[in-house]
Design a protein around this motif. Structure first.
Motif, PDB file in Angstrom:
ATOM      1  N   LYS A  26       0.810  -1.216   0.000  1.00 31.48           N
ATOM      2  CA  LYS A  26       0.000   0.000   0.000  1.00 31.48           C
ATOM      3  C   LYS A  26       0.847   1.273   0.000  1.00 31.48           C
ATOM      4  O   LYS A  26       0.362   2.338  -0.392  1.00 31.48           O
ATOM      5  CB  LYS A  26      -0.948  -0.012   1.200  1.00 31.48           C
ATOM      6  N   ASN A  27       2.104   1.159   0.417  1.00 30.39           N
ATOM      7  CA  ASN A  27       2.972   2.342   0.415  1.00 30.39           C
ATOM      8  C   ASN A  27       3.646   2.566  -0.937  1.00 30.39           C
ATOM      9  O   ASN A  27       4.476   3.468  -1.079  1.00 30.39           O
ATOM     10  CB  ASN A  27       4.023   2.237   1.510  1.00 30.39           C
ATOM     11  N   GLY A  28       3.312   1.727  -1.932  1.00 28.77           N
ATOM     12  CA  GLY A  28       3.867   1.879  -3.268  1.00 28.77           C
ATOM     13  C   GLY A  28       5.030   0.968  -3.584  1.00 28.77           C
ATOM     14  O   GLY A  28       5.439   0.866  -4.751  1.00 28.77           O
ATOM     15  N   ASP A  29       5.585   0.275  -2.590  1.00 26.58           N
ATOM     16  CA  ASP A  29       6.701  -0.643  -2.842  1.00 26.58           C
ATOM     17  C   ASP A  29       6.217  -1.853  -3.635  1.00 26.58           C
ATOM     18  O   ASP A  29       5.069  -2.294  -3.500  1.00 26.58           O
ATOM     19  CB  ASP A  29       7.322  -1.119  -1.524  1.00 26.58           C
ATOM     20  N   ARG A  30       7.134  -2.396  -4.420  1.00 27.47           N
ATOM     21  CA  ARG A  30       6.840  -3.578  -5.233  1.00 27.47           C
ATOM     22  C   ARG A  30       7.919  -4.614  -4.972  1.00 27.47           C
ATOM     23  O   ARG A  30       9.105  -4.342  -5.132  1.00 27.47           O
ATOM     24  CB  ARG A  30       6.811  -3.204  -6.711  1.00 27.47           C
ATOM     25  N   LEU A  31       7.524  -5.810  -4.541  1.00 23.44           N
ATOM     26  CA  LEU A  31       8.460  -6.870  -4.184  1.00 23.44           C
ATOM     27  C   LEU A  31       8.260  -8.072  -5.095  1.00 23.44           C
ATOM     28  O   LEU A  31       7.123  -8.456  -5.388  1.00 23.44           O
ATOM     29  CB  LEU A  31       8.268  -7.293  -2.727  1.00 23.44           C
ATOM     30  N   SER A  32       9.357  -8.656  -5.545  1.00 23.61           N
ATOM     31  CA  SER A  32       9.308  -9.847  -6.396  1.00 23.61           C
ATOM     32  C   SER A  32       9.931 -11.026  -5.657  1.00 23.61           C
ATOM     33  O   SER A  32      10.878 -10.864  -4.887  1.00 23.61           O
ATOM     34  CB  SER A  32      10.070  -9.608  -7.702  1.00 23.61           C
ATOM     35  N   GLY A  33       9.405 -12.197  -5.900  1.00 22.70           N
ATOM     36  CA  GLY A  33       9.911 -13.412  -5.271  1.00 22.70           C
ATOM     37  C   GLY A  33       8.970 -14.561  -5.566  1.00 22.70           C
ATOM     38  O   GLY A  33       8.367 -14.619  -6.643  1.00 22.70           O
ATOM     39  N   GLN A  34       8.842 -15.462  -4.602  1.00 25.07           N
ATOM     40  CA  GLN A  34       7.919 -16.588  -4.743  1.00 25.07           C
ATOM     41  C   GLN A  34       7.040 -16.666  -3.499  1.00 25.07           C
ATOM     42  O   GLN A  34       7.551 -16.739  -2.379  1.00 25.07           O
ATOM     43  CB  GLN A  34       8.681 -17.900  -4.922  1.00 25.07           C
ATOM     44  N   ILE A  35       5.740 -16.615  -3.719  1.00 21.48           N
ATOM     45  CA  ILE A  35       4.796 -16.714  -2.609  1.00 21.48           C
ATOM     46  C   ILE A  35       4.831 -18.146  -2.083  1.00 21.48           C
ATOM     47  O   ILE A  35       4.519 -19.093  -2.803  1.00 21.48           O
ATOM     48  CB  ILE A  35       3.375 -16.338  -3.061  1.00 21.48           C
ATOM     49  N   LYS A  36       5.227 -18.298  -0.820  1.00 15.93           N
ATOM     50  CA  LYS A  36       5.326 -19.621  -0.223  1.00 15.93           C
ATOM     51  C   LYS A  36       4.056 -20.013   0.524  1.00 15.93           C
ATOM     52  O   LYS A  36       3.610 -21.151   0.440  1.00 15.93           O
ATOM     53  CB  LYS A  36       6.508 -19.673   0.749  1.00 15.93           C
ATOM     54  N   PHE A  37       3.497 -19.035   1.249  1.00 14.35           N
ATOM     55  CA  PHE A  37       2.385 -19.392   2.132  1.00 14.35           C
ATOM     56  C   PHE A  37       1.766 -18.122   2.685  1.00 14.35           C
ATOM     57  O   PHE A  37       2.443 -17.126   2.882  1.00 14.35           O
ATOM     58  CB  PHE A  37       2.921 -20.245   3.300  1.00 14.35           C
ATOM     59  N   PHE A  38       0.462 -18.137   2.903  1.00 13.10           N
ATOM     60  CA  PHE A  38      -0.194 -17.068   3.649  1.00 13.10           C
ATOM     61  C   PHE A  38      -1.117 -17.690   4.679  1.00 13.10           C
ATOM     62  O   PHE A  38      -1.954 -18.542   4.366  1.00 13.10           O
ATOM     63  CB  PHE A  38      -1.012 -16.155   2.726  1.00 13.10           C
ATOM     64  N   ASP A  39      -0.950 -17.273   5.928  1.00 11.81           N
ATOM     65  CA  ASP A  39      -1.801 -17.759   7.007  1.00 11.81           C
ATOM     66  C   ASP A  39      -1.559 -16.875   8.223  1.00 11.81           C
ATOM     67  O   ASP A  39      -0.462 -16.345   8.419  1.00 11.81           O
ATOM     68  CB  ASP A  39      -1.480 -19.217   7.344  1.00 11.81           C
ATOM     69  N   GLY A  40      -2.576 -16.698   9.027  1.00 10.32           N
ATOM     70  CA  GLY A  40      -2.423 -15.949  10.266  1.00 10.32           C
ATOM     71  C   GLY A  40      -2.011 -14.504  10.084  1.00 10.32           C
ATOM     72  O   GLY A  40      -1.342 -13.944  10.944  1.00 10.32           O
ATOM     73  N   GLY A  41      -2.402 -13.893   8.958  1.00 10.01           N
ATOM     74  CA  GLY A  41      -2.094 -12.483   8.749  1.00 10.01           C
ATOM     75  C   GLY A  41      -0.711 -12.206   8.206  1.00 10.01           C
ATOM     76  O   GLY A  41      -0.326 -11.040   8.072  1.00 10.01           O
TER      77      GLY A  41
END
Length: 334
Positions: A26-41
């Motif tokens: 939301k602050n405008g930064d852009r990050l590249s990589g590999q999404i491993k997991f999302f859980d618990g916020g």
């Protein structure tokens, strides 16, 4: 002509960028990589410039991925998205061929790589082994192996533990015991669960030779994500003690269990502690304590060094037990 075509093809493949996931903040930064997991916020993004980065989900504007991912908007049902496309802030597009669907980021509870057969199956654990050799006036050889594993599917979670410890002093066996435990959790909502457990301990040398416990009760999961987990449970247990002289005791007891781990310094260091404090409802014993605490340092994605302290205490029974064990060893995790 053919060799020239192959050369052009090779150059084009070399020049093509590797597929990577992208996260816009939301602050405008852009990050590249590999999404491993999302859980618990927390969204875990694996990068080649900063290792594993845990991002606060509330700070994410949108994201995209060319990989197939399982998106879960509730605890039971998930949707396999062939890819994710960026959308307006606070949303993401799930692409599944002819019918892409835009959803709110706030509605997503989990993101993970789908597994074969059971899509949302997650399994983790570790095996720690410690060997201690001392050569002095009194020679000591100590062998200690511990297994801890946890698997979850939907509203169910399986917990398993096992351990073996054997010690020689001047060639004579001074310690010889093993234990095993299985617990099944059924989640009632995001935090509350009901647990049933079965535990067995056997000691070849101590006066208290066998401990068997069956219990059930409510539990609460404070958090469980890629940065760690913390849960507690209150149980009503039925325990059976068998002593080396053949005597037996059976009684009911109240127990309080905890299980905690926390990753630090980019998930390279793990603090952990687990155990149970029990209070018998009869005068068989004053209280019982079975606990461990330690530190694990990850050398690679699967190998680690660990040091821990274990306490086994039964106070006020016919065969009092008061054992403290320290170990330093090597572990394998997954």
């Amino acid at each position: 002509m053919f060799s020239r075509t192959l050369l052009c093809l090779a150059l084009s493949l070399t020049a093509a960028p590797l597929l990577a996931d992208t996260v816009w903040l939301k602050n405008g930064d852009r990050l590249s990589g590999q999404i491993k997991f999302f859980d618990g916020g927390k969204l875990l993004l694996q990068t080649d410039y900063g290792g594993a980065i845990a991002l606060d989900w509330r700070k994410v504007a949108t994201l995209e991925s060319d990989r197939e991912l399982l998106i879960k908007e509730d605890a039971q049902v998930g949707e396999r998205a062939k890819s994710l496309h960026a959308a307006e802030p606070g949303k993401v597009v799930l692409a599944n061929g002819e019918a892409p669907r835009t959803i709110e980021l706030a509605s997503i509870r989990q993101i993970m790589k789908p597994k074969p057969l059971v899509e949302d199956w997650t399994w983790r654990g570790n095996i720690d082994a410690a060997l201690d050799y001392k050569r002095a006036e009194s020679d000591t050889d100590d062998y200690d192996v511990d297994l801890k594993t946890q698997a979850r599917h939907g509203l169910w979670r399986h917990n398993g533990e096992a351990g073996y410890n054997r010690e020689y002093q001047d060639g004579v066996v001074a310690t010889d015991n093993w234990n095993a435990e299985y617990a099944l959790d059924r989640f009632l909502d995001e935090h509350w669960f009901w647990q049933g457990r079965l535990e067995y301990k056997h000691d070849q040398l101590e006066e208290l030779a066998r401990q068997r416990t069956v219990g059930s009760g409510p539990g609460y999961q404070f958090w469980d994500n890629q940065l760690g987990a913390f849960s507690v449970a209150g149980l009503l247990n039925r325990s059976d003690y068998r002593y080396a002289d053949g005597d037996e005791d059976d009684f009911y007891a109240l127990g309080a269990k905890w299980d905690y781990n926390r990753y630090l310094i980019g998930r390279s260091v793990e603090l952990f502690s687990s155990g149970e404090l029990g209070k018998p409802l009869t005068n068989v014993a004053e209280y019982t304590l079975d606990a461990e605490a330690g530190l694990r340092y990850k050398m690679t994605d699967w190998a680690s060094l660990n040091m821990k302290a274990e306490k086994d205490l039964v106070s006020g029974s016919q065969g009092d037990v008061d054992e403290t064990h320290y170990s330093l060893g090597f572990g394998v995790g997954w």
